[in-house]
Design a protein around this motif. Structure first.
Motif, PDB file in Angstrom:
ATOM      1  N   ILE B  81      10.996  77.524 -51.023  1.00 34.74           N
ATOM      2  CA  ILE B  81      10.035  78.486 -50.464  1.00 34.74           C
ATOM      3  C   ILE B  81       9.528  78.046 -49.100  1.00 34.74           C
ATOM      4  O   ILE B  81       9.476  78.822 -48.155  1.00 34.74           O
ATOM      5  CB  ILE B  81       8.839  78.672 -51.432  1.00 34.74           C
ATOM      6  N   VAL B  82       9.117  76.789 -48.982  1.00 32.23           N
ATOM      7  CA  VAL B  82       8.551  76.299 -47.724  1.00 32.23           C
ATOM      8  C   VAL B  82       9.652  75.652 -46.886  1.00 32.23           C
ATOM      9  O   VAL B  82       9.901  76.055 -45.751  1.00 32.23           O
ATOM     10  CB  VAL B  82       7.396  75.309 -47.978  1.00 32.23           C
ATOM     11  N   GLY B  83      10.274  74.641 -47.439  1.00 34.43           N
ATOM     12  CA  GLY B  83      11.426  74.037 -46.782  1.00 34.43           C
ATOM     13  C   GLY B  83      11.148  73.324 -45.480  1.00 34.43           C
ATOM     14  O   GLY B  83      12.038  73.152 -44.668  1.00 34.43           O
ATOM     15  N   ARG B  84       9.909  72.925 -45.260  1.00 36.60           N
ATOM     16  CA  ARG B  84       9.609  72.219 -44.012  1.00 36.60           C
ATOM     17  C   ARG B  84       8.914  70.909 -44.337  1.00 36.60           C
ATOM     18  O   ARG B  84       7.842  70.897 -44.930  1.00 36.60           O
ATOM     19  CB  ARG B  84       8.718  73.089 -43.128  1.00 36.60           C
ATOM     20  N   SER B  85       9.534  69.835 -43.900  1.00 38.24           N
ATOM     21  CA  SER B  85       9.033  68.510 -44.288  1.00 38.24           C
ATOM     22  C   SER B  85       7.624  68.258 -43.765  1.00 38.24           C
ATOM     23  O   SER B  85       6.826  67.592 -44.404  1.00 38.24           O
ATOM     24  CB  SER B  85       9.989  67.435 -43.794  1.00 38.24           C
ATOM     25  N   LYS B  86       7.312  68.818 -42.610  1.00 45.41           N
ATOM     26  CA  LYS B  86       5.982  68.552 -42.039  1.00 45.41           C
ATOM     27  C   LYS B  86       4.881  69.328 -42.750  1.00 45.41           C
ATOM     28  O   LYS B  86       3.706  69.058 -42.547  1.00 45.41           O
ATOM     29  CB  LYS B  86       5.971  68.883 -40.551  1.00 45.41           C
ATOM     30  N   LEU B  87       5.253  70.309 -43.558  1.00 41.38           N
ATOM     31  CA  LEU B  87       4.245  71.074 -44.293  1.00 41.38           C
ATOM     32  C   LEU B  87       4.113  70.603 -45.736  1.00 41.38           C
ATOM     33  O   LEU B  87       3.238  71.063 -46.461  1.00 41.38           O
ATOM     34  CB  LEU B  87       4.597  72.568 -44.275  1.00 41.38           C
ATOM     35  N   ALA B  88       4.970  69.678 -46.157  1.00 44.87           N
ATOM     36  CA  ALA B  88       4.981  69.253 -47.559  1.00 44.87           C
ATOM     37  C   ALA B  88       3.630  68.683 -47.987  1.00 44.87           C
ATOM     38  O   ALA B  88       3.094  69.054 -49.034  1.00 44.87           O
ATOM     39  CB  ALA B  88       6.095  68.232 -47.784  1.00 44.87           C
ATOM     40  N   LEU B  89       3.064  67.814 -47.173  1.00 43.92           N
ATOM     41  CA  LEU B  89       1.773  67.201 -47.516  1.00 43.92           C
ATOM     42  C   LEU B  89       0.694  68.274 -47.646  1.00 43.92           C
ATOM     43  O   LEU B  89      -0.057  68.301 -48.627  1.00 43.92           O
ATOM     44  CB  LEU B  89       1.383  66.178 -46.440  1.00 43.92           C
ATOM     45  N   ASP B  90       0.659  69.178 -46.665  1.00 43.42           N
ATOM     46  CA  ASP B  90      -0.358  70.226 -46.661  1.00 43.42           C
ATOM     47  C   ASP B  90      -0.255  71.095 -47.919  1.00 43.42           C
ATOM     48  O   ASP B  90      -1.255  71.344 -48.603  1.00 43.42           O
ATOM     49  CB  ASP B  90      -0.196  71.068 -45.393  1.00 43.42           C
ATOM     50  N   PHE B  91       0.963  71.532 -48.229  1.00 46.75           N
ATOM     51  CA  PHE B  91       1.148  72.396 -49.400  1.00 46.75           C
ATOM     52  C   PHE B  91       0.835  71.654 -50.698  1.00 46.75           C
ATOM     53  O   PHE B  91       0.273  72.232 -51.627  1.00 46.75           O
ATOM     54  CB  PHE B  91       2.573  72.955 -49.423  1.00 46.75           C
ATOM     55  N   THR B  92       1.206  70.365 -50.770  1.00 42.21           N
ATOM     56  CA  THR B  92       0.932  69.582 -51.974  1.00 42.21           C
ATOM     57  C   THR B  92      -0.567  69.448 -52.204  1.00 42.21           C
ATOM     58  O   THR B  92      -1.065  69.690 -53.308  1.00 42.21           O
ATOM     59  CB  THR B  92       1.559  68.180 -51.829  1.00 42.21           C
ATOM     60  N   VAL B  93      -1.290  69.083 -51.137  1.00 40.25           N
ATOM     61  CA  VAL B  93      -2.738  68.919 -51.278  1.00 40.25           C
ATOM     62  C   VAL B  93      -3.383  70.252 -51.656  1.00 40.25           C
ATOM     63  O   VAL B  93      -4.226  70.312 -52.559  1.00 40.25           O
ATOM     64  CB  VAL B  93      -3.341  68.340 -49.975  1.00 40.25           C
ATOM     65  N   THR B  94      -2.936  71.322 -51.004  1.00 41.03           N
ATOM     66  CA  THR B  94      -3.475  72.651 -51.310  1.00 41.03           C
ATOM     67  C   THR B  94      -3.282  72.990 -52.783  1.00 41.03           C
ATOM     68  O   THR B  94      -4.219  73.411 -53.463  1.00 41.03           O
ATOM     69  CB  THR B  94      -2.761  73.713 -50.448  1.00 41.03           C
ATOM     70  N   LEU B  95      -2.065  72.763 -53.264  1.00 35.31           N
ATOM     71  CA  LEU B  95      -1.740  73.060 -54.663  1.00 35.31           C
ATOM     72  C   LEU B  95      -2.674  72.319 -55.612  1.00 35.31           C
ATOM     73  O   LEU B  95      -3.202  72.891 -56.565  1.00 35.31           O
ATOM     74  CB  LEU B  95      -0.285  72.662 -54.930  1.00 35.31           C
ATOM     75  N   HIS B  96      -2.908  71.043 -55.335  1.00 34.30           N
ATOM     76  CA  HIS B  96      -3.727  70.245 -56.254  1.00 34.30           C
ATOM     77  C   HIS B  96      -5.213  70.577 -56.132  1.00 34.30           C
ATOM     78  O   HIS B  96      -5.921  70.559 -57.133  1.00 34.30           O
ATOM     79  CB  HIS B  96      -3.460  68.756 -56.028  1.00 34.30           C
ATOM     80  N   VAL B  97      -5.641  70.889 -54.917  1.00 39.41           N
ATOM     81  CA  VAL B  97      -7.053  71.285 -54.762  1.00 39.41           C
ATOM     82  C   VAL B  97      -7.310  72.573 -55.553  1.00 39.41           C
ATOM     83  O   VAL B  97      -8.310  72.687 -56.271  1.00 39.41           O
ATOM     84  CB  VAL B  97      -7.410  71.459 -53.262  1.00 39.41           C
ATOM     85  N   ILE B  98      -6.373  73.529 -55.444  1.00 36.74           N
ATOM     86  CA  ILE B  98      -6.526  74.774 -56.195  1.00 36.74           C
ATOM     87  C   ILE B  98      -6.534  74.473 -57.698  1.00 36.74           C
ATOM     88  O   ILE B  98      -7.339  75.019 -58.460  1.00 36.74           O
ATOM     89  CB  ILE B  98      -5.415  75.784 -55.837  1.00 36.74           C
ATOM     90  N   ASN B  99      -5.660  73.555 -58.118  1.00 40.58           N
ATOM     91  CA  ASN B  99      -5.600  73.183 -59.536  1.00 40.58           C
ATOM     92  C   ASN B  99      -6.922  72.577 -60.009  1.00 40.58           C
ATOM     93  O   ASN B  99      -7.401  72.878 -61.107  1.00 40.58           O
ATOM     94  CB  ASN B  99      -4.448  72.196 -59.763  1.00 40.58           C
ATOM     95  N   ILE B 100      -7.521  71.731 -59.169  1.00 38.98           N
ATOM     96  CA  ILE B 100      -8.813  71.126 -59.522  1.00 38.98           C
ATOM     97  C   ILE B 100      -9.868  72.214 -59.691  1.00 38.98           C
ATOM     98  O   ILE B 100     -10.636  72.232 -60.664  1.00 38.98           O
ATOM     99  CB  ILE B 100      -9.244  70.102 -58.440  1.00 38.98           C
ATOM    100  N   ILE B 101      -9.856  73.181 -58.752  1.00 43.86           N
ATOM    101  CA  ILE B 101     -10.834  74.271 -58.818  1.00 43.86           C
ATOM    102  C   ILE B 101     -10.618  75.109 -60.083  1.00 43.86           C
ATOM    103  O   ILE B 101     -11.565  75.418 -60.810  1.00 43.86           O
ATOM    104  CB  ILE B 101     -10.743  75.145 -57.541  1.00 43.86           C
ATOM    105  N   VAL B 102      -9.338  75.436 -60.344  1.00 40.81           N
ATOM    106  CA  VAL B 102      -9.020  76.254 -61.523  1.00 40.81           C
ATOM    107  C   VAL B 102      -9.466  75.541 -62.801  1.00 40.81           C
ATOM    108  O   VAL B 102     -10.109  76.134 -63.676  1.00 40.81           O
ATOM    109  CB  VAL B 102      -7.509  76.577 -61.563  1.00 40.81           C
TER     110      VAL B 102
END
Lengths: 190, 163
Positions: B81-102
């Motif tokens: 979906i993303v396929g960009r190495s420089k965005l991997a960290l950003d997307f990973t952190v976003t995913l986990h922050v959302i998970n913490i909130i959920v």
């Protein structure tokens, strides 16, 4: 999230910018016109006597009536003209500067302009012709220049075009030229 | 491969939401399947309640491991979906922050479970490293130099006048 916030910020602060290409034979006064235009609309500018022939390009930012213009002044020497092609696709307007005192090279000037306007990439782009060096006593009248370039006008008829007399050295007519560009560019989408 | 101009707010938001949906869909399938195999009763609390991650019973252990397996599968989805190495960290952190909130909203309490936090941290590190690596692999794949194309066609019509 960082990139999302960044892209939202960039979208909100983005300003529309139009690219204007300044063309013409060497020694026509393209760089002097650019510098004068920058001075006219509140920027820093170089005095005419300190301007050297351009090799490559000069880029200037000017805000005319709230419209952001990015001006590309490219070298006009014969062997630099082949580089012009690379700019056509990206520009929103073309300014063609003519040296009104240079009667010997008028034919060359006409041919050069013709090459520019018949190029597919410049189709439909507003064209402003500037009869420069009107402060010189031996300069040709604008009427004569319009007459001379009428032959080329058949290619230009379908688009916005205008011939304006200016003196980039004295600064007369430069403001009008800038405002003409702003008005014409306001009509075309970025 | 998404291009640079694809980085508009809307497309990023879509990618974030899609990735989050995939993340939860995979864990739903994994936990659902484990429950079915072991004969335990399934409920959403097993996924969203942070009390479920524990090392003092079998199902707690299983769920902890399944979260990490989910991470590995989500890396694959992120590469596609993303396929960009420089965005991997950003997307990973976003995913986990959302998970913490959920998880916080579902449990109606801030997570105080050390193990749960450990799983989140491990998952973040794992997803960042794997995601960066797989996206880089995707970015560096041979794309258009195959099939014996000529790299540069030399223009022989040089201007006659030397500069």
């Amino acid at each position: 999230m960082y990139h999302l916030a960044k892209s939202v910020y960039q979208q909100l602060t983005r300003k529309e910018e139009y690219s204007v290409l300044i063309l013409g034979l060497d020694n026509a006064g393209k760089t002097t016109f650019l510098e004068r235009l920058k001075g006219e609309f509140g920027g820093k500018s170089l005095p005419p006597e300190r301007i050297n022939p351009t090799i490559g390009q000069n880029v200037g930012h000017v805000i005319v009536d709230g419209m952001h213009l990015k001006l590309w002044d490219v070298g006009g020497q014969e062997n630099l003209r082949t580089l012009w092609n690379a700019y056509y696709a990206e520009c929103h307007a073309i300014v063609f500067v003519v040296d009104s005192t240079d009667r010997e090279r008028l034919e060359e000037c006409k041919n050069t302009l013709k090459e520019v306007v018949v190029n597919e990439a410049t189709e439909g782009i507003p064209l402003l012709m500037l009869a420069n060096k009107q402060d010189c006593e031996d300069s040709m009248d604008v009427v004569d220049i319009i007459e001379i370039f009428n032959k080329i006008a058949e290619h230009v008829s379908a688009r916005d075009s205008r011939v304006l007399p200016i003196s980039a050295k004295e600064g007369t007519g430069v403001g009008d030229a800038g405002r003409w560009l702003a008005v014409r560019l306001g009509r075309v989408p970025v | 491969m998404p291009r640079a101009e694809a980085l508009t707010p809307l497309s990023l938001l879509k990618q974030i939401l899609l990735l989050q949906t995939i993340y939860y869909t995979i864990i739903l399938i994994l936990v659902g399947f484990s429950c079915w195999v072991s004969g335990d009763a399934f409920n959403l609390g097993l996924i969203f309640d942070w009390h479920s991650v524990r090392f003092d019973n079998t199902i707690g252990w299983t769920i902890s491991m399944l979260w990490l397996i989910d991470t590995v599968f989500t890396v694959l989805a992120m590469t596609v979906i993303v396929g960009r190495s420089k965005l991997a960290l950003d997307f990973t952190v976003t995913l986990h922050v959302i998970n913490i909130i959920v998880s916080t909203i579902y449990t109606r309490a801030l997570p105080t479970n050390g193990l749960w936090w450990l799983i989140q941290a491990t998952s973040t590190v794992l997803m960042t490293i794997l995601g960066t690596w797989t996206s880089q692999w995707r970015e560096l794949r041979k794309t258009f130099f195959e099939e014996g194309y000529e790299m540069v066609s030399r223009n022989t019509n040089q201007p006659s006048n030397p500069v």
